[in-house]
Design an enzyme around this catalytic site. Structure first.
Site, PDB file in Angstrom:
ATOM      1  N   GLU A   1      -7.210  17.552 -35.781  1.00  0.00           N
ATOM      2  CA  GLU A   1      -8.495  16.919 -35.474  1.00  0.00           C
ATOM      3  C   GLU A   1      -8.326  15.839 -34.407  1.00  0.00           C
ATOM      4  OE1 GLU A   1     -10.722  17.391 -39.803  1.00  0.00           O
ATOM      5  OE2 GLU A   1      -9.860  15.491 -39.241  1.00  0.00           O
TER       6      GLU A   1
ATOM      7  N   LYS B   1      -4.202   3.494 -12.318  1.00  0.00           N
ATOM      8  CA  LYS B   1      -3.002   3.447 -13.164  1.00  0.00           C
ATOM      9  C   LYS B   1      -3.262   3.557 -14.655  1.00  0.00           C
ATOM     10  CE  LYS B   1      -0.772   1.173  -9.593  1.00  0.00           C
ATOM     11  NZ  LYS B   1      -2.129   1.287  -8.969  1.00  0.00           N
TER      12      LYS B   1
ATOM     13  N   SER C   1      -7.380  11.634 -48.736  1.00  0.00           N
ATOM     14  CA  SER C   1      -8.581  10.815 -48.692  1.00  0.00           C
ATOM     15  C   SER C   1      -8.378   9.614 -49.607  1.00  0.00           C
ATOM     16  CB  SER C   1      -9.776  11.639 -49.163  1.00  0.00           C
ATOM     17  OG  SER C   1     -10.799  10.788 -49.662  1.00  0.00           O
TER      18      SER C   1
ATOM     19  N   LYS D   1      -8.454  15.861 -51.839  1.00  0.00           N
ATOM     20  CA  LYS D   1      -8.498  16.239 -50.417  1.00  0.00           C
ATOM     21  C   LYS D   1      -7.143  16.330 -49.752  1.00  0.00           C
ATOM     22  CE  LYS D   1     -11.501  16.828 -48.059  1.00  0.00           C
ATOM     23  NZ  LYS D   1     -12.375  15.927 -47.316  1.00  0.00           N
TER      24      LYS D   1
ATOM     25  N   HIS E   1     -18.234  35.131 -30.874  1.00  0.00           N
ATOM     26  CA  HIS E   1     -19.369  34.366 -31.432  1.00  0.00           C
ATOM     27  C   HIS E   1     -19.064  33.880 -32.846  1.00  0.00           C
ATOM     28  CE1 HIS E   1     -21.753  36.279 -28.173  1.00  0.00           C
ATOM     29  NE2 HIS E   1     -21.040  37.341 -28.502  1.00  0.00           N
TER      30      HIS E   1
ATOM     31  N   ASN F   1       0.816  -1.221   0.000  1.00  0.00           N
ATOM     32  CA  ASN F   1       0.000   0.000   0.000  1.00  0.00           C
ATOM     33  C   ASN F   1       0.850   1.272   0.000  1.00  0.00           C
ATOM     34  OD1 ASN F   1      -1.977  -1.875   0.154  1.00  0.00           O
ATOM     35  ND2 ASN F   1      -2.641  -1.382   2.239  1.00  0.00           N
TER      36      ASN F   1
HETATM   37  N1  ARG Z   1      -1.547  -3.453  -7.536  1.00  0.00           N
HETATM   38  C1  ARG Z   1      -1.980  -2.747  -6.377  1.00  0.00           C
HETATM   39  C2  ARG Z   1      -2.443  -1.350  -6.776  1.00  0.00           C
HETATM   40  O1  ARG Z   1      -2.095  -0.934  -7.811  1.00  0.00           O
HETATM   41  C3  ARG Z   1      -0.866  -2.658  -5.395  1.00  0.00           C
HETATM   42  C4  ARG Z   1      -1.316  -2.519  -3.986  1.00  0.00           C
HETATM   43  C5  ARG Z   1      -1.951  -3.794  -3.544  1.00  0.00           C
HETATM   44  N2  ARG Z   1      -2.282  -3.731  -2.143  1.00  0.00           N
HETATM   45  C6  ARG Z   1      -3.114  -4.591  -1.603  1.00  0.00           C
HETATM   46  N3  ARG Z   1      -3.338  -4.472  -0.354  1.00  0.00           N
HETATM   47  N4  ARG Z   1      -3.694  -5.550  -2.295  1.00  0.00           N
HETATM   48  O2  ARG Z   1      -3.161  -0.685  -6.074  1.00  0.00           O
END
Ligand code: ARG
Length: 459
Positions: A291, A326, A278, A284, A157, A111
């Site tokens: 874009e 992530k 295109s 084109k 506008h 953690n």
């Molecule tokens: N892969 C987990 C995450 O990205 C890592 C932490 C996992 N901790 C746990 N107590 N299972 O959050």
């Protein structure tokens, strides 16, 4: 999947689906450098706390260095063998140094480990993005300087409003990116805080020297509350917001380039190398790059909202939901870096069609405000002068004329205080020149902004 880091309490193996569902190695492998960097700092703290001898410490650090090189080379490809990057590094370490590797997790939890890794990652991403923003600003300043005399219509506008310098328009984007650059700097301060020592949530019984780890990892501060430290993702959210803001600015710029490159506007030509064609219409030439930049803004906004939603209503402290941070983070970084890189090149690949812009600034009564302000100088109250000029515009529309094409008599019939000197108020170039107050579109004011910008950019 290999033996679990938490196997002791379990009688049954995890279901294969659970392994697949739970695993983050497919995307958090990207954090291996940060994970190893954090493990080295933790190892030093364990040594200071008497858990490792100096010799143990040296061996672990050396092995971690080897693992980093192996990961650089793409070794450990079997994603099904590890739950996450933390497990992968630990297993690789145990394979090299045996029991010593099993001691490294003393006083640490995944953690605080993951919180650390992501903080290190965001810190580096901020540094890279800030320098890409600087490059984009440089490209803007370069074009602004190169075209310091070009006049174009400014719009509100999407209707022609008043003449402005193209350089002023470009420097508006410079200012947006300047605020973005500074905003990332603020986020950096709150990101650059060490969570290690928080362990799972309550801290640890080992006397880990957190200040030492902070110095080692280049953090400005240590977190004040272990429960907050393992469950806080504010810094990621703040970062995602900063990214969303840059994307919004890039998207507005893109939109203008798309519009300006149409036949209808014809203000810019984007070089062939930055356009696409295109598959059916041979004539084109499409502005795909701006874009796409405009389009990619959507996913970055999405990531911000998605993580805000993940975090809402999570009880303290760590919850697995947070693993969802992530992919949002990584995709945002990839997208923004690519877009900024594209933006600098694109800005340089644009040719401005000065004649077209100037012509557009001469039609459509863009100097109407100037005329109203001229009348104020002749003693007419602004509300009244506004109305008089409105009537003159109406007359022009009926006669198919521009304001400067009206005779003095035609103008004087509506407002006798108008004199021969009125015509120099109806010239777009003069209109721009009169706006030299700070922040205005006057050439001196704009060149001061360019000077200030060059100082900020160290040019
Ligand atoms: N892969 C987990 C995450 O990205 C890592 C932490 C996992 N901790 C746990 N107590 N299972 O959050």
């Amino acid at each position: 999947m290999a033996k679990k880091t938490w196997g002791g309490r379990f009688k049954e193996d995890a279901d294969e689906l659970v392994d697949r569902f739970n695993a983050s190695i497919g995307f958090d492998r990207r954090l291996y450098k940060e994970d190893i960097q954090g493990s080295i700092a933790h190892c030093k703290a364990l040594t200071k706390a008497g858990i490792f001898t100096q010799q143990d410490c040296d061996r672990v650090i050396e092995a971690l260095g080897q693992i980093q090189q192996e990961l650089d080379r793409g070794e450990y490809p079997d994603e099904r063998a590890y739950e996450d990057i933390h497990t992968l590094v630990e297993r690789a370490l145990v394979a090299k140094v045996g029991e010593l590797g099993e001691r490294l997790h003393t006083g640490r939890s995944r953690n605080d480990q993951v919180a650390l890794d992501v903080r290190l990652y965001v810190r580096e991403a901020i540094n890279r993005i800030r320098s890409l923003i600087r490059e984009t600003q440089r490209a803007l300043v370069e074009q602004a300087e190169k075209h310091s005399g070009l006049i174009m219509p400014g719009y509100t506008h999407m209707q022609r409003a008043q003449p402005v310098l193209l350089a002023h328009h470009l420097m508006a984007y410079y200012e947006m990116f300047e605020r973005d650059w500074r905003r990332f700097g603020e986020t950096l301060k709150r990101t650059n805080v060490l969570p290690l020592g928080s362990a799972a949530l309550a801290g640890t019984t080992f006397t880990l020297d957190r200040e030492m780890m902070a110095r080692e990892l280049g953090f400005e501060a240590i977190s004040a509350n272990s429960m907050d430290a393992v469950s806080d993702r504010d810094f990621i959210l703040e970062f995602l917001f900063d990214c969303a803001m840059v994307m919004m600015h890039l998207s507005r710029l893109s939109e203008e380039l798309v519009i300006w490159s149409t036949e209808e506007f014809g203000f810019v030509t984007i070089s062939d190398a930055f356009c696409t064609g295109s598959s059916i219409m041979p004539q084109k030439k499409n502005p795909d790059l701006p874009e796409l930049m405009r389009g990619k803004t959507g996913r970055v906004y999405g990531h911000l909202i998605s993580l805000l939603t993940v975090m809402k209503a999570l009880p303290l402290a760590y919850n697995k939901d947070m693993q969802e941070d992530k992919e949002a983070l990584f995709d945002t970084v990839d997208t923004l870096e690519l877009c900024l890189e594209a933006a600098c090149r694109l800005i340089g690949a644009v040719t401005f069609n000065g004649e077209k812009m100037k012509q557009a600034a001469s039609n459509g009564f863009l100097v109407a405000t100037d005329l109203a302000e001229y009348l104020v100088r002749k003693g007419v109250a602004f509300r009244k002068s506004h109305e008089i000029v409105g009537q003159l515009v109406l007359e022009c529309l009926e006669k198919g004329k521009e304001l400067h094409e009206l005779s003095l008599e035609e103008m004087r019939s509506l407002c006798p205080s108008i004199g021969e000197d009125v015509y120099e108020w109806l010239d777009p170039a003069k209109s721009v020149e009169r706006r030299n107050l700070p922040g205005g579109t006057g050439p001196d004011a704009v060149s001061q902004c360019i000077q200030k910008a060059k100082e900020e950019l160290g040019l």
